[in-house]
Design a protein around this motif. Sequence first.
Motif, mmCIF file in Angstrom:
data_model
loop_
_atom_site.group_PDB
_atom_site.id
_atom_site.type_symbol
_atom_site.label_atom_id
_atom_site.label_comp_id
_atom_site.label_asym_id
_atom_site.label_seq_id
_atom_site.Cartn_x
_atom_site.Cartn_y
_atom_site.Cartn_z
ATOM 1 N N VAL A 128 1.004 -1.391 0.188
ATOM 2 C CA VAL A 128 -0.562 0.109 0.451
ATOM 3 C C VAL A 128 1.096 1.553 0.358
ATOM 4 O O VAL A 128 0.778 2.318 -1.076
ATOM 5 C CB VAL A 128 -0.295 -0.411 0.995
ATOM 6 C CG1 VAL A 128 -1.606 1.040 1.284
ATOM 7 C CG2 VAL A 128 -2.129 -1.001 1.130
ATOM 8 N N ILE A 129 1.870 1.454 0.987
ATOM 9 C CA ILE A 129 2.814 2.275 0.697
ATOM 10 C C ILE A 129 3.700 2.737 -0.563
ATOM 11 O O ILE A 129 3.647 3.771 -0.914
ATOM 12 C CB ILE A 129 3.498 2.072 2.499
ATOM 13 C CG1 ILE A 129 3.088 2.745 3.083
ATOM 14 C CG2 ILE A 129 5.208 3.341 1.388
ATOM 15 C CD1 ILE A 129 3.967 2.461 4.455
ATOM 16 N N ALA A 130 3.514 1.153 -0.800
ATOM 17 C CA ALA A 130 4.435 1.049 -2.458
ATOM 18 C C ALA A 130 3.242 2.008 -3.839
ATOM 19 O O ALA A 130 3.919 2.931 -4.148
ATOM 20 C CB ALA A 130 5.369 0.220 -2.915
ATOM 21 N N GLY A 131 2.372 1.657 -3.224
ATOM 22 C CA GLY A 131 1.034 2.719 -4.360
ATOM 23 C C GLY A 131 1.002 3.910 -3.861
ATOM 24 O O GLY A 131 1.371 4.404 -5.544
ATOM 25 N N VAL A 132 1.061 4.102 -3.286
ATOM 26 C CA VAL A 132 0.389 5.704 -2.199
ATOM 27 C C VAL A 132 1.368 6.442 -2.760
ATOM 28 O O VAL A 132 1.424 7.531 -3.509
ATOM 29 C CB VAL A 132 0.140 5.898 -1.161
ATOM 30 C CG1 VAL A 132 0.661 7.090 -0.687
ATOM 31 C CG2 VAL A 132 -0.582 4.862 -0.656
ATOM 32 N N VAL A 133 2.771 5.850 -2.785
ATOM 33 C CA VAL A 133 4.266 6.658 -3.184
ATOM 34 C C VAL A 133 4.311 6.898 -4.733
ATOM 35 O O VAL A 133 4.830 8.097 -5.475
ATOM 36 C CB VAL A 133 5.803 6.066 -2.647
ATOM 37 C CG1 VAL A 133 6.748 6.830 -3.022
ATOM 38 C CG2 VAL A 133 4.823 6.585 -1.263
ATOM 39 N N ARG A 190 14.077 17.316 -0.715
ATOM 40 C CA ARG A 190 13.250 18.327 0.311
ATOM 41 C C ARG A 190 12.138 17.403 -0.359
ATOM 42 O O ARG A 190 10.891 16.775 1.185
ATOM 43 C CB ARG A 190 12.903 19.072 0.302
ATOM 44 C CG ARG A 190 14.560 20.475 0.559
ATOM 45 C CD ARG A 190 14.598 20.206 2.348
ATOM 46 N NE ARG A 190 15.528 20.946 2.151
ATOM 47 C CZ ARG A 190 15.587 22.672 2.873
ATOM 48 N NH1 ARG A 190 14.528 22.653 2.950
ATOM 49 N NH2 ARG A 190 16.801 23.127 3.050
ATOM 50 N N GLU A 191 12.503 16.162 -0.714
ATOM 51 C CA GLU A 191 10.776 15.664 -0.535
ATOM 52 C C GLU A 191 10.215 14.361 0.216
ATOM 53 O O GLU A 191 8.964 13.978 0.551
ATOM 54 C CB GLU A 191 11.241 14.011 -1.755
ATOM 55 C CG GLU A 191 11.644 14.713 -3.037
ATOM 56 C CD GLU A 191 13.200 14.321 -3.099
ATOM 57 O OE1 GLU A 191 14.218 14.984 -1.803
ATOM 58 O OE2 GLU A 191 13.583 14.837 -4.302
ATOM 59 N N ILE A 192 11.825 14.673 1.216
ATOM 60 C CA ILE A 192 11.212 13.664 2.745
ATOM 61 C C ILE A 192 9.748 13.903 3.541
ATOM 62 O O ILE A 192 8.871 13.560 4.100
ATOM 63 C CB ILE A 192 12.791 13.686 3.373
ATOM 64 C CG1 ILE A 192 11.931 12.397 5.138
ATOM 65 C CG2 ILE A 192 12.691 14.674 4.099
ATOM 66 C CD1 ILE A 192 13.437 12.863 6.187
ATOM 67 N N VAL A 206 7.417 11.298 4.412
ATOM 68 C CA VAL A 206 7.230 10.990 5.733
ATOM 69 C C VAL A 206 5.584 10.983 5.466
ATOM 70 O O VAL A 206 5.207 9.931 6.300
ATOM 71 C CB VAL A 206 7.616 11.660 6.424
ATOM 72 C CG1 VAL A 206 6.823 11.371 7.440
ATOM 73 C CG2 VAL A 206 9.774 11.438 6.121
ATOM 74 N N PRO A 207 4.664 12.051 5.600
ATOM 75 C CA PRO A 207 3.089 11.795 5.753
ATOM 76 C C PRO A 207 2.107 10.717 4.975
ATOM 77 O O PRO A 207 1.541 10.043 5.429
ATOM 78 C CB PRO A 207 2.596 13.844 5.547
ATOM 79 C CG PRO A 207 4.109 14.543 5.646
ATOM 80 C CD PRO A 207 5.160 13.945 5.090
ATOM 81 N N LEU A 208 2.834 11.112 3.941
ATOM 82 C CA LEU A 208 2.313 10.120 2.700
ATOM 83 C C LEU A 208 2.780 8.216 3.310
ATOM 84 O O LEU A 208 1.947 7.400 2.860
ATOM 85 C CB LEU A 208 3.136 10.090 1.446
ATOM 86 C CG LEU A 208 2.688 10.954 -0.150
ATOM 87 C CD1 LEU A 208 3.505 10.747 -0.818
ATOM 88 C CD2 LEU A 208 0.743 10.367 0.009
ATOM 89 N N PHE A 235 0.551 8.252 5.652
ATOM 90 C CA PHE A 235 -1.047 7.997 5.066
ATOM 91 C C PHE A 235 -0.971 6.532 4.962
ATOM 92 O O PHE A 235 -2.584 5.569 5.109
ATOM 93 C CB PHE A 235 -1.113 8.859 4.073
ATOM 94 C CG PHE A 235 -3.017 8.251 3.344
ATOM 95 C CD1 PHE A 235 -3.740 8.790 4.559
ATOM 96 C CD2 PHE A 235 -2.232 8.502 2.152
ATOM 97 C CE1 PHE A 235 -4.945 9.200 3.173
ATOM 98 C CE2 PHE A 235 -3.755 7.954 1.713
ATOM 99 C CZ PHE A 235 -4.692 8.194 1.977
ATOM 100 N N GLY A 236 0.116 5.893 3.709
ATOM 101 C CA GLY A 236 -0.342 4.400 3.206
ATOM 102 C C GLY A 236 -0.453 3.750 4.454
ATOM 103 O O GLY A 236 -1.440 3.025 4.030
ATOM 104 N N GLY A 237 0.194 3.401 5.833
ATOM 105 C CA GLY A 237 0.395 2.533 6.694
ATOM 106 C C GLY A 237 -1.517 2.697 7.524
ATOM 107 O O GLY A 237 -1.514 1.674 7.730
ATOM 108 N N ALA A 238 -2.013 3.901 7.290
ATOM 109 C CA ALA A 238 -3.440 4.093 7.902
ATOM 110 C C ALA A 238 -3.931 2.530 7.324
ATOM 111 O O ALA A 238 -4.353 2.284 7.563
ATOM 112 C CB ALA A 238 -3.171 5.657 8.829
#
Lengths: 290, 748
Positions: free
Chosen positions: B524-529, B550-552, B556-558, B561-564
Amino acid sequence: MAIIKLRSGNQDMENYKVEKKVENRVPSNEMAHLKLKGLGNPMVEIENLNFFYGEKKALNNINMIIPKHQVTAFIGPSGCGKSTLLRCLNRMNDLVESARMEGAIRIGGRDLHQESENVSVLRKRVGMVFQKFNPFPKTIFENVAYGPKIHGLKNKAKLEEIVENSLKSVALWDEVKDRLNESALALSGGQQQRLCIARAIAVEPEVLLMDEPCSALDPLSTGKIEELVVGLKENYTIVIVTHNMQQAARIADFTGFMLLGDLVEFGPTDRMFTKPNKKETEDYITGRFG
Amino acid sequence: MESGSAPDTADRSMHSIKGLKKRLWVDRLATNFVTLGGGVIILAILAILFVIVWEFAPLFKSPKVVLEGTLDTGATRYPLAVGMDEYREVAYRVDGAGIQFFSLKTLKPLPATPLPELFKAGITSVSPSEDGFIILGLSDGRVLPVQVKFENIFSGDTRTVQPKLIPGKAVLIREDGKPVETLTHFKSEEGYSIAVKTNGHEVAVIQVEERRNMMGGVTQNTSKDIISFPVKGEISVLVFHTVENALMAGTTSGQILRADLEDRDSPGAIRNIGKTDRPEVSVTSMDFVLGDYTLVVGDSKGGVSTLQWLKLKDGKPRLHQINNFEPHTEPTTLFSKSLRTKAFLSGAENEIRVHYSTHGETQITLPHPEGQKFKAVSLSRKGDGILAADAHGKIYHWTMNNPYPQITLKSVFGKIWYEGYKEPEYVWQSTGGTDEFESKFSLVPLIFGTLKGTFYAMLFAIPIAILGAFYTSQFMDHRLKGIIKPTIELMAALPSVILGFFAALLIAPEVERFLPGVIMTPFVIAGVVLLAALFYEISDEFKARVKTGREIWVLVPLTLFGGALSFYAGTLVESSFLMGDHRTWLNEVFSVTYDQRNALVVGLAMGFAVIPIIFTITEDSLSNVPEHLKASSLALGATPWQTALQVILPTASPGIFSAIMIGFGRAVGETMIVLMATGNTPVMEWSMFNGFRALSANIAVELPEAPEGGTLFRLLFLAAFLLFVMTFIVNTLAELVRLRLRKRYRVL
């Protein structure tokens, strides 16, 4: 000789600083004059270039025209900005975080800093050879083929052809043709530097920048590189930074003398070394400082 | 040089030579000191290795046998049985005339102990027993139980052994009055049973129940049964299978027959259970090793094999061959067993051998010292001595030193068919619940556990650490990197016991609760990113706002968000596709059981422990790639990404490889996390939902239960040695590969 004089030369530079505000640049009218004098096609046009490292001004209102298919040398004492100027031409200074540039540089009529200008494309057009020979820790073949490959060339036969031609044009082919798959790091210093030149011209740039390419080489290898540079100008516009005035005299068609961020004088090499217009140029050339 | 300035010059040069001498001396001292330090470290490591080897080496020592004494009894009759006391001081020999005791110390006969119960009958056969309760078969058809008792009498500091015969009540079995030839017995707490062959195919079974009344007297209750076996040939040996309450009979035609004593009338209660394929071979000896589970069968061709009574796939119990031993050259007629271990002795007339039934290896072979014929043998109770009587009245007494009979390379590293198992397996089970329990010492499940834990930890750690280091060194803003890197390095300072504690008490239950979400998280995280990256490419405004390096701040929020999102989606998936409970689903669809403390949890926790090491070393090696290589690649028009991938990465590869290997070494040796978060079950399953037991955790777990010098104690040293060897191999391999890579990607 120049090294021995360095200390007193600094003194002179201090003096020079005082007077530099009075008269120290190639005025635009002279630029127009240069154009008119028919220096062939201008390849690189630099207009009102100012360059800063953070707060520090490294280049001060540079104006010049670098003619096509000629060898142009920048000379001047250490820290005069000649390498910075060179690095402006392929935007290598972008890598320095605090760097900032004002003015315009046009290569082949295209402004380097246009929004649409892709730095990757620019650097393909403007190749560079560094002071410290720096082949990749790969094979000789891979080193030369690296450039074409990253620009998308996959055809093996075409790559082989490019590698052969590039190595031939730097006169390295006969020395390495039997060991193309050996590490480039096994080559001698002079060979490595020629390999780096081959690597740079493998992507067929229009302009080739050379940042003191012979400073780490013995005289014999230096001679070979110089010979090479003269030969290469047939196909490339070459801009070379050198510490060595004799070298500039030997190989350059045009020479620019820089001092403390200013382009003091720019003109055909013969005139620069025989009849310099500026006193600073004369002092430098005759070894009074620098 | 002028003479006037000479002294001054000399003085100055003297001074400088003095100074030079001093400097050289300091230099030499420093060199020697450093050399000494290095040498001491190497010596210390070798010393540790030496101690470890020293401690486990006795496990694999071959047993020693010494002929302690030879005793000439002068008896002319063949011996029917021999035996000895626990301390191997007094031996007895049974022959047709009676029982005679001998001292094994003085090698002299002891005063005769008559057996008035014999009347005028002679002894024709004996059912021997290592515990001293023997049954004599008599020439008049009776059987006489006799307890051979050794009383220890202490006077002051000296102990003397007083042998005694306590005869029981003789029972007439063969009513025809013929001599008893083939018999067997077993003793239980309630009494004893005796089986006697009454003719070629019939066996009389007598059960004697003994009840002690309150006055101390004994009342006996005797019952008798006749069992008829469907024999081809004749019954040659009998043995009780006590745990199954059955009687087994071997025949002269190679059959093994079994009579169920519990349920005698059911069909198939008496049947042939093996070895019918070799009718020309006679079963000449048959008995159980300690625990009454493994049957040892000796035959007339000298064969010795062990069998087990097992229920396999079809649910029908059968005799299964477990191990075959090298055959004797003459018929196998002699047997004795240890009462401490699964060792047993098999013998033919010309030689006796000691075997170990569990791993099936023959440990000792003893030919007759004088080329005569052995007629009776006995293994001492502790399995440390052998007594053998030959046809010429001589008794030989050997001392056997084999403190770790159970341990061989095969039992530690090979598959063993343990008693009660359906097939050969690798098992680690050092202690059990019952007295009959046999320790199982295969280190393979533990090696497997170590590798499994390491695998899952690396699976989690390598991608995160290396990709993280890659981003940090190549793309991240320098100021940010100055904060991130030390922070991650600080992670390494976290004691692993805390990580283990967290893993076991917090992560494990949460992972169990949100399992589908946890599994989906990386995807999911990979997908969101990836979606965000797509958006970045499309939207110029977004592109302009997010500065390179500065993409971080977006990522990081992404990621969070992906985790949640994946946890939320996980509960949805569970309720709609996984029958509402992932544990049931896993069990029903993949027949995988879910342990709360499992490899997944260990992977997370141990990965957390390993990430900082891999990250730091990788980041260093990536950042240490000379700037001029990067510059020349960029100057050729390569993008930063191309440069990173094609120039930086290969050049840094030796360092990255080292990083992975050092992380691997750390994970192999890690103890606390695997100890606390795995459940420590030594099972061999690759499933990430099962626990495991690692070598290191095993040492920690078993240490309190390992008495010094014992088998387990030494095995733990062996486990330590294996850990040592594993890390040594990993490090050596890593160094070799690294050197090769470095040669290839050497930078001037």
